[in-house]
Design a protein around this motif. Sequence first.
Motif, PDB file in Angstrom:
ATOM      1  N   ASN A   1      -1.436   2.815  10.094  1.00  0.00           N
ATOM      2  CA  ASN A   1       0.011   2.927  10.308  1.00  0.00           C
ATOM      3  C   ASN A   1       0.609   4.185   9.685  1.00  0.00           C
ATOM      4  O   ASN A   1       1.674   4.161   9.093  1.00  0.00           O
ATOM      5  CB  ASN A   1       0.721   1.676   9.784  1.00  0.00           C
ATOM      6  CG  ASN A   1       0.471   1.423   8.317  1.00  0.00           C
ATOM      7  OD1 ASN A   1      -0.295   2.102   7.663  1.00  0.00           O
ATOM      8  ND2 ASN A   1       1.130   0.401   7.793  1.00  0.00           N
ATOM      9  N   ALA A   2      -0.086   5.294   9.865  1.00  0.00           N
ATOM     10  CA  ALA A   2       0.389   6.573   9.340  1.00  0.00           C
ATOM     11  C   ALA A   2       1.017   7.398  10.464  1.00  0.00           C
ATOM     12  O   ALA A   2       0.615   7.294  11.624  1.00  0.00           O
ATOM     13  CB  ALA A   2      -0.760   7.343   8.703  1.00  0.00           C
ATOM     14  N   VAL A   3       2.000   8.228  10.073  1.00  0.00           N
ATOM     15  CA  VAL A   3       2.683   9.120  11.015  1.00  0.00           C
ATOM     16  C   VAL A   3       2.725  10.517  10.396  1.00  0.00           C
ATOM     17  O   VAL A   3       3.079  10.668   9.230  1.00  0.00           O
ATOM     18  CB  VAL A   3       4.114   8.633  11.326  1.00  0.00           C
ATOM     19  CG1 VAL A   3       4.858   9.641  12.195  1.00  0.00           C
ATOM     20  CG2 VAL A   3       4.085   7.262  11.991  1.00  0.00           C
ATOM     21  N   LEU A   4       2.398  11.519  11.222  1.00  0.00           N
ATOM     22  CA  LEU A   4       2.449  12.911  10.803  1.00  0.00           C
ATOM     23  C   LEU A   4       3.529  13.635  11.596  1.00  0.00           C
ATOM     24  O   LEU A   4       3.536  13.606  12.828  1.00  0.00           O
ATOM     25  CB  LEU A   4       1.104  13.599  11.050  1.00  0.00           C
ATOM     26  CG  LEU A   4       1.046  15.109  10.782  1.00  0.00           C
ATOM     27  CD1 LEU A   4       1.305  15.410   9.304  1.00  0.00           C
ATOM     28  CD2 LEU A   4      -0.285  15.678  11.228  1.00  0.00           C
ATOM     29  N   LEU A   5       4.449  14.296  10.877  1.00  0.00           N
ATOM     30  CA  LEU A   5       5.437  15.195  11.478  1.00  0.00           C
ATOM     31  C   LEU A   5       4.910  16.600  11.229  1.00  0.00           C
ATOM     32  O   LEU A   5       4.834  17.046  10.083  1.00  0.00           O
ATOM     33  CB  LEU A   5       6.808  15.007  10.835  1.00  0.00           C
ATOM     34  CG  LEU A   5       7.402  13.607  10.961  1.00  0.00           C
ATOM     35  CD1 LEU A   5       8.612  13.457  10.058  1.00  0.00           C
ATOM     36  CD2 LEU A   5       7.768  13.317  12.391  1.00  0.00           C
ATOM     37  N   TYR A   6       4.514  17.283  12.304  1.00  0.00           N
ATOM     38  CA  TYR A   6       3.806  18.561  12.217  1.00  0.00           C
ATOM     39  C   TYR A   6       4.671  19.664  12.821  1.00  0.00           C
ATOM     40  O   TYR A   6       5.135  19.535  13.962  1.00  0.00           O
ATOM     41  CB  TYR A   6       2.490  18.438  12.993  1.00  0.00           C
ATOM     42  CG  TYR A   6       1.653  19.679  13.042  1.00  0.00           C
ATOM     43  CD1 TYR A   6       0.652  19.900  12.100  1.00  0.00           C
ATOM     44  CD2 TYR A   6       1.825  20.629  14.041  1.00  0.00           C
ATOM     45  CE1 TYR A   6      -0.140  21.037  12.147  1.00  0.00           C
ATOM     46  CE2 TYR A   6       1.038  21.774  14.100  1.00  0.00           C
ATOM     47  CZ  TYR A   6       0.066  21.965  13.144  1.00  0.00           C
ATOM     48  OH  TYR A   6      -0.724  23.090  13.199  1.00  0.00           O
ATOM     49  N   PHE A   7       4.873  20.745  12.058  1.00  0.00           N
ATOM     50  CA  PHE A   7       5.705  21.861  12.512  1.00  0.00           C
ATOM     51  C   PHE A   7       4.913  23.160  12.458  1.00  0.00           C
ATOM     52  O   PHE A   7       4.242  23.432  11.466  1.00  0.00           O
ATOM     53  CB  PHE A   7       6.958  21.996  11.633  1.00  0.00           C
ATOM     54  CG  PHE A   7       7.851  20.796  11.717  1.00  0.00           C
ATOM     55  CD1 PHE A   7       8.891  20.760  12.630  1.00  0.00           C
ATOM     56  CD2 PHE A   7       7.639  19.691  10.909  1.00  0.00           C
ATOM     57  CE1 PHE A   7       9.711  19.646  12.732  1.00  0.00           C
ATOM     58  CE2 PHE A   7       8.451  18.575  11.006  1.00  0.00           C
ATOM     59  CZ  PHE A   7       9.482  18.561  11.919  1.00  0.00           C
ATOM     60  N   ALA A   8       5.005  23.965  13.523  1.00  0.00           N
ATOM     61  CA  ALA A   8       4.364  25.277  13.585  1.00  0.00           C
ATOM     62  C   ALA A   8       5.451  26.301  13.919  1.00  0.00           C
ATOM     63  O   ALA A   8       5.651  26.650  15.084  1.00  0.00           O
ATOM     64  CB  ALA A   8       3.258  25.285  14.629  1.00  0.00           C
TER      65      ALA A   8
END
Length: 144
Positions: free
Chosen positions: A62-69
């Motif tokens: 139940n993990a969530v990653l918010l990824y920004f490039a």
Amino acid sequence: MKPAEFIASLEDAKIVAAIQAAEQRTSGEIRVWISRKSVGNAVAAAQQRFTKLRMQKTRDRNAVLLYFAPRTRIFAIIGDTGVHAKCGAEFWEKVAAQITLDIHQGTITEAIVHAVHTVGELLAAHFPYESGDKNELSDAVGHD
């Protein structure tokens, strides 16, 4: 915006506080990652980072990653199998649209904090905090 400017404009303490507040209501885990690299496919890059961070190893998936490039002006939101099964594609599309709007209307930090809050609400609804729950992943904003 150059990655260094993007990272310098972030208020890490506010983002970490938002992650910690969200995780007090859920057994889920939230990470924020900022990449300095040029990324052609945000989802693929985010999935690779998700795996490198071992986010698929949480007890309830139940993990969530918010990824920004910022170099390529793209982002992605990745949820593990347990989260995706509960919310479906419509939720992710809604959060992505909100992040885009928030980035254009306000500060990057506030856009990320708002996204963390929204994801935290979803996680709390489907994965409520359990007594004795341990923080399985770092709350720090990650960079490469």
